[in-house]
Design an enzyme around this catalytic site. Structure first.
Site, PDB file in Angstrom:
ATOM      1  N   GLY A   1       0.842  -1.188   0.000  1.00 30.67           N
ATOM      2  CA  GLY A   1       0.000   0.000   0.000  1.00 30.67           C
ATOM      3  C   GLY A   1       0.877   1.238   0.000  1.00 30.67           C
ATOM      4  O   GLY A   1       2.071   1.156   0.318  1.00 30.67           O
TER       5      GLY A   1
ATOM      6  N   CYS B   1       5.382  -5.930   1.622  1.00 32.88           N
ATOM      7  CA  CYS B   1       5.671  -4.497   1.535  1.00 32.88           C
ATOM      8  C   CYS B   1       5.007  -3.734   2.696  1.00 32.88           C
ATOM      9  O   CYS B   1       5.421  -3.885   3.829  1.00 32.88           O
ATOM     10  CB  CYS B   1       5.247  -3.979   0.169  1.00 32.88           C
ATOM     11  N   TYR B   2       3.944  -2.980   2.445  1.00 30.27           N
ATOM     12  CA  TYR B   2       3.286  -2.296   3.564  1.00 30.27           C
ATOM     13  C   TYR B   2       2.829  -3.316   4.616  1.00 30.27           C
ATOM     14  O   TYR B   2       2.943  -3.085   5.827  1.00 30.27           O
ATOM     15  CB  TYR B   2       2.086  -1.480   3.059  1.00 30.27           C
TER      16      TYR B   2
ATOM     17  N   HIS C   1       8.150  -7.638  -3.602  1.00 33.38           N
ATOM     18  CA  HIS C   1       6.864  -8.085  -4.168  1.00 33.38           C
ATOM     19  C   HIS C   1       7.034  -9.415  -4.906  1.00 33.38           C
ATOM     20  O   HIS C   1       7.510  -9.435  -6.042  1.00 33.38           O
ATOM     21  CB  HIS C   1       6.333  -7.038  -5.145  1.00 33.38           C
TER      22      HIS C   1
ATOM     23  N   GLU D   1       4.697 -11.108  -6.111  1.00 35.29           N
ATOM     24  CA  GLU D   1       3.595 -11.263  -7.071  1.00 35.29           C
ATOM     25  C   GLU D   1       3.887 -10.681  -8.451  1.00 35.29           C
ATOM     26  O   GLU D   1       3.114 -10.882  -9.376  1.00 35.29           O
ATOM     27  CB  GLU D   1       2.303 -10.649  -6.491  1.00 35.29           C
TER      28      GLU D   1
ATOM     29  N   SER E   1     -21.367  -7.683 -25.791  1.00 39.36           N
ATOM     30  CA  SER E   1     -20.532  -6.590 -26.283  1.00 39.36           C
ATOM     31  C   SER E   1     -19.593  -7.063 -27.380  1.00 39.36           C
ATOM     32  O   SER E   1     -18.935  -6.263 -28.023  1.00 39.36           O
ATOM     33  CB  SER E   1     -19.698  -6.030 -25.134  1.00 39.36           C
ATOM     34  N   GLY E   2     -19.520  -8.382 -27.557  1.00 35.10           N
ATOM     35  CA  GLY E   2     -18.548  -8.927 -28.501  1.00 35.10           C
ATOM     36  C   GLY E   2     -17.316  -9.437 -27.766  1.00 35.10           C
ATOM     37  O   GLY E   2     -16.547 -10.217 -28.287  1.00 35.10           O
ATOM     38  N   GLY E   3     -17.140  -9.012 -26.533  1.00 34.58           N
ATOM     39  CA  GLY E   3     -15.978  -9.419 -25.742  1.00 34.58           C
ATOM     40  C   GLY E   3     -16.193 -10.765 -25.071  1.00 34.58           C
ATOM     41  O   GLY E   3     -17.294 -11.311 -25.076  1.00 34.58           O
ATOM     42  N   VAL E   4     -15.112 -11.248 -24.467  1.00 34.05           N
ATOM     43  CA  VAL E   4     -15.157 -12.601 -23.916  1.00 34.05           C
ATOM     44  C   VAL E   4     -16.065 -12.682 -22.677  1.00 34.05           C
ATOM     45  O   VAL E   4     -16.781 -13.664 -22.498  1.00 34.05           O
ATOM     46  CB  VAL E   4     -13.723 -13.142 -23.651  1.00 34.05           C
ATOM     47  N   ASP E   5     -16.093 -11.645 -21.840  1.00 37.00           N
ATOM     48  CA  ASP E   5     -16.851 -11.746 -20.588  1.00 37.00           C
ATOM     49  C   ASP E   5     -18.350 -11.910 -20.830  1.00 37.00           C
ATOM     50  O   ASP E   5     -18.985 -12.845 -20.320  1.00 37.00           O
ATOM     51  CB  ASP E   5     -16.620 -10.520 -19.697  1.00 37.00           C
ATOM     52  N   SER E   6     -18.934 -10.997 -21.601  1.00 39.97           N
ATOM     53  CA  SER E   6     -20.381 -11.103 -21.810  1.00 39.97           C
ATOM     54  C   SER E   6     -20.708 -12.347 -22.630  1.00 39.97           C
ATOM     55  O   SER E   6     -21.754 -12.971 -22.432  1.00 39.97           O
ATOM     56  CB  SER E   6     -20.936  -9.837 -22.464  1.00 39.97           C
ATOM     57  N   SER E   7     -19.805 -12.747 -23.532  1.00 42.88           N
ATOM     58  CA  SER E   7     -20.062 -13.949 -24.329  1.00 42.88           C
ATOM     59  C   SER E   7     -20.088 -15.188 -23.439  1.00 42.88           C
ATOM     60  O   SER E   7     -20.951 -16.057 -23.586  1.00 42.88           O
ATOM     61  CB  SER E   7     -18.993 -14.137 -25.407  1.00 42.88           C
TER      62      SER E   7
ATOM     63  N   LYS F   1      -9.701 -12.735 -15.607  1.00 43.10           N
ATOM     64  CA  LYS F   1      -9.814 -12.869 -17.061  1.00 43.10           C
ATOM     65  C   LYS F   1      -9.283 -14.212 -17.581  1.00 43.10           C
ATOM     66  O   LYS F   1      -9.923 -14.842 -18.418  1.00 43.10           O
ATOM     67  CB  LYS F   1      -9.017 -11.723 -17.690  1.00 43.10           C
TER      68      LYS F   1
END
Ligand code: XMP
Length: 517
Positions: free
Chosen positions: A62, A89-90, A176, A178, A229-235, A373
C-alpha cells in the site's frame, strides 16, 4: 469438489496497486483467493471460516507509511487466529510495527530490481539461492525486530527484508513476489500456500462450470436478458446461462453500434445462433452516428456512446418481458483495486453493457463475478466458444469511435475499419501476434500530402500501434520486423485510396496511453 468449502487464501487490501496480481498468482495454483478490505475483523474472518476453509492470509502492499495518522491498520486479533499470515511491503512493515519492531524512513528509497541476500532459505524462502533478484518499491523499511522474530533476508539498504515469527506462522517480505520481475516470486507464493498453509489444489474451472450452472438454475426462474458486447466476458456469461436454462430463456441483445471492427458482428451472430440463444442483433449505427455528430472530445464521445447503448438496451428489455438481468462482470470490475480510492482519473472506461437504471429486475445475475480474465478464458474453452472470442484482444467499449481522433463519420469509420483489418491480418499471419497485448490502427484525422499514381494526393495519415504488456497498466511498443511494418504500410496506402501516409507509433505507456483517445 464442494464449492462452499474450498480452500481459500484471503488477501487484505491495503491499497496496493498489485493486490489483484496477488489474487491471480494464488489462483494460478488452483487455490481460490478472495480480496477483503484491510479493516476486516478477526471475528468476521472466523465467520467466513464456517463456509470456506480459510487456509492463509496475505496482507497486500500500500502507498502509506505505518506512522501516518490515517494509514490503514489491522485488527491485531488476526495475528492470533492461528492462520498463517504473510505481509508484503506495507503488510510486512505493518506486522513489524504491530509487534514492536522498528520501521524507519529508509536512507535510500528502493525502487525496481534489487539484489536480496537470503540469510535463511527456509519456510517461505525454501529453495531460493543466496542471492536473488527481487522487485522493490518502498520508502519505509523495517530496521529491527523484537525478540520473538527472526530475519530471513536482507538487502544493501534494508536490514530486515524478510522475517518470520519464531513460533507462529507469521511472515513478512519487503519485496513483491507477485510481480514477474521477482525471479522466484511464484516459488515464494507456492511455498506459502502449499508448505505453510497446506492448501489443496481444489479450485478448478470444470468444477466452476458445474457449480455455476446449478446456481443459475436455482436463481433464474423465468426469462433473462444479457447485453453482448462482442468481448469474452459477456459472451461467456451468455453461453453459461444458455447452457444452464436453455437458449429460449435468454434474450441476448447485441447492439450493432457501427463502431465495431471488421467481422465482429458476424462472429457473434454465428456463435450464438449455433448455441441456440435467442439472439437479437439491433442495428443502431445511424442512431449512434447521429448522437456523435460533430463531437470531438473523447470523454464526451465515451459518455454519449455509453448512454445510447443503455437506451437501446433498455428498449429491448422493455419489449422482451424479461425478469432477470445477466451481466459479464468479472472480479477486477467488482473489487476496486486499491482501498484508498486515490487513483487519478485518466480516462473514464465506459463499457458497453452499462446497467440500465430505470428497469426493475427480480435479480441481477453475474455468473463470472469471482473470476479473473484468464479464468474466464478457461471457462470459454470448456464451453466450446470459438478462438476468436476466447482470445479477442481487449477492445474499448466505445469501439472505433476512440480510434478516430476527433469527430466520427461513416467515411472515417470505414477507413479505420479497413486499416485495422489490414494491421490485424498481417500481424496475425506473421507469427508475431502471440507476444502482443494489442495491435490496431488509428485514424489521426490529419490530412497530409502524398503522391498517388501520377499526381499529388492529399489524404489521411493513419497510424498503427502494437504493444507488449501484461495488464495494460504499462506497455512497451513492439519492435516489429521492418518488413512487416513496410508490408502493412504498403497495403494500407494501396488498398485505401483516402490514405497517403502511415506512421508506426513508437511510444510506450507511460507516457502515452494505449488508445489514442
Ligand atoms: P489506456 O488507453 O487507458 O487503455 O492506456 C488501457 C486498456 O483499456 C482499454 N480501454 C478501454 N476499455 N472502455 C474500455 O472498455 C474504454 O473507454 C477504454 N479506453 C481504453 C484499452 O484498449 C487498453 O486495453
Amino acid at each position: 469438489m464442494e464449492m462452499s468449502k474450498r480452500d481459500t487464501i484471503l488477501i487484505l487490501d491495503f491499497g496496493g496497486q498489485y493486490t489483484h496480481l496477488i489474487g491471480r498468482n494464488v489462483r494460478e495454483n488452483n487455490v481460490y483467493s478472495e480480496i477483503m478490505p484491510f479493516d476486516i475483523t478477526a471475528d468476521k474472518i472466523t465467520e467466513i471460516g464456517s463456509v470456506s476453509n480459510i487456509k492463509g492470509i496475505i496482507l497486500s502492499g500500500g502507498p502509506d507509511s505505518v506512522y501516518d495518522k490515517d494509514s490503514p491498520k489491522m485488527d491485531p486479533g488476526i495475528l492470533k487466529l492461528g492462520i498463517p499470515v504473510l505481509g508484503l511491503c506495507y503488510g510486512h512493515q505493518l506486522i513489524a510495527h504491530m509487534s514492536d519492531g522498528k520501521v524507519i524512513r529508509a536512507a535510500k528509497k528502493e525502487y525496481g530490481d534489487t539484489e536480496a541476500y537470503i540469510d535463511k532459505p527456509e519456510s517461505i524462502l525454501h529453495g531460493l539461492h543466496h542471492e536473488e533478484k527481487v522487485w522493490m518499491s518502498h520508502g519505509d523499511t523495517v530496521s529491527s525486530l523484537s525478540k520473538d522474530w527472526e530475519v530471513l533476508a536482507h538487502t544493501d539498504n534494508t536490514p530486515v527484508a524478510a522475517f518470520r515469527h519464531k513460533t507462529m506462522q507469521i511472515y513478512g517480505l519487503q519485496w513483491h513476489p507477485e510481480v514477474v520481475q521477482t525471479e522466484h516470486g511464484a516459488q515464494i507464493i507456492k511455498n506459502f500456500i502449499f508448505d505453510e498453509c497446506k492448501c489443496e489444489r481444489n479450485w478448478r474451472m470444470t468444477g466452476f462450470v458445474e457449480d455455476s450452472m446449478s446456481e443459475i438454475r436455482r436463481t433464474i426462474r423465468g426469462k433473462a436478458i444479457v447485453a453482448l458486447s462482442g468481448g469474452v466476458d459477456s459472451s461467456v456469461a451468455a453461453a453459461l446461462i444458455t447452457k444452464a436454462i436453455g437458449g429460449h430463456n435468454l434474450v441476448a441483445v447485441y447492439v450493432d453500434t457501427g463502431l465495431m471492427r471488421d467481422g465482429e458482428t458476424e462472429q457473434i451472430r454465428s456463435t450464438f445462433t449455433t448455441l441456440g440463444t435467442d439472439l437479437r442483433v439491433i442495428n443502431a449505427e445511424d442512431r449512434f452516428l447521429e448522437a456523435l455528430d460533430g463531437v470531438e472530445d473523447p470523454e464526451q464521445k465515451r459518455m454519449i456512446i455509453g448512454k445510447m447503448f443503455a437506451t437501446v438496451f433498455e428498449e429491448q428489455a422493455a419489449l422482451s418481458g424479461v425478469e432477470y438481468l445477466v451481466q459479464g462482470t468479472i472480479y477486477p470490475d467488482r473489487v476496486e483495486s486499491g482501498s484508498s480510492g486515490k487513483s487519478a482519473l485518466i480516462k473514464t472506461h465506459h463499457n458497453v453493457g452499462g446497467l440500465p437504471k430505470d428497469l426493475k429486475f427480480k435479480a441481477v445475475v453475474e455468473p463470472l463475478r469471482d473470476l479473473y480474465k484468464d479464468e474466464v478464458r478457461k471457462v470459454a474453452k470448456e464451453l466450446g466458444l470459438p478462438e476468436s472470442i476466447i482470445n479477442r484482444q481487449p477492445f474499448p467499449g466505445p469501439g472505433l469511435a476512440v480510434r478516430i481522433i476527433g469527430s466520427v463519420t461513416k467515411e472515417k469509420l470505414e477507413i479505420v475499419r479497413h486499416a485495422d483489418h489490414i494491421v490485424t491480418k498481417e500481424i496475425d499471419g506473421s507469427g508475431m501476434a502471440e507476444g502482443l497485448w494489442q495491435y490496431f490502427a488509428v485514424l489521426t484525422s490529419t490530412k497530409t500530402t502524398g503522391v498517388k499514381g501520377d499526381g499529388r494526393a492529399y489524404g489521411y495519415l493513419v497510424s498503427f500501434r502494437a504493444l507488449v504488456s501484461r495488464e495494460a497498466m504499462t506497455a512497451k511498443f513492439a519492435e516489429l520486423p521492418w518488413n512487416l511494418v513496410r508490408r502493412i504500410s504498403t497495403r494500407i496506402t494501396n488498398e485505401i485510396p483516402e490514405v497517403v501516409r502511415v506512421a508506426y507509433d513508437v511510444t510506450d505507456k507511460p507516457p502515452a496511453t494505449v488508445e489514442w483517445e
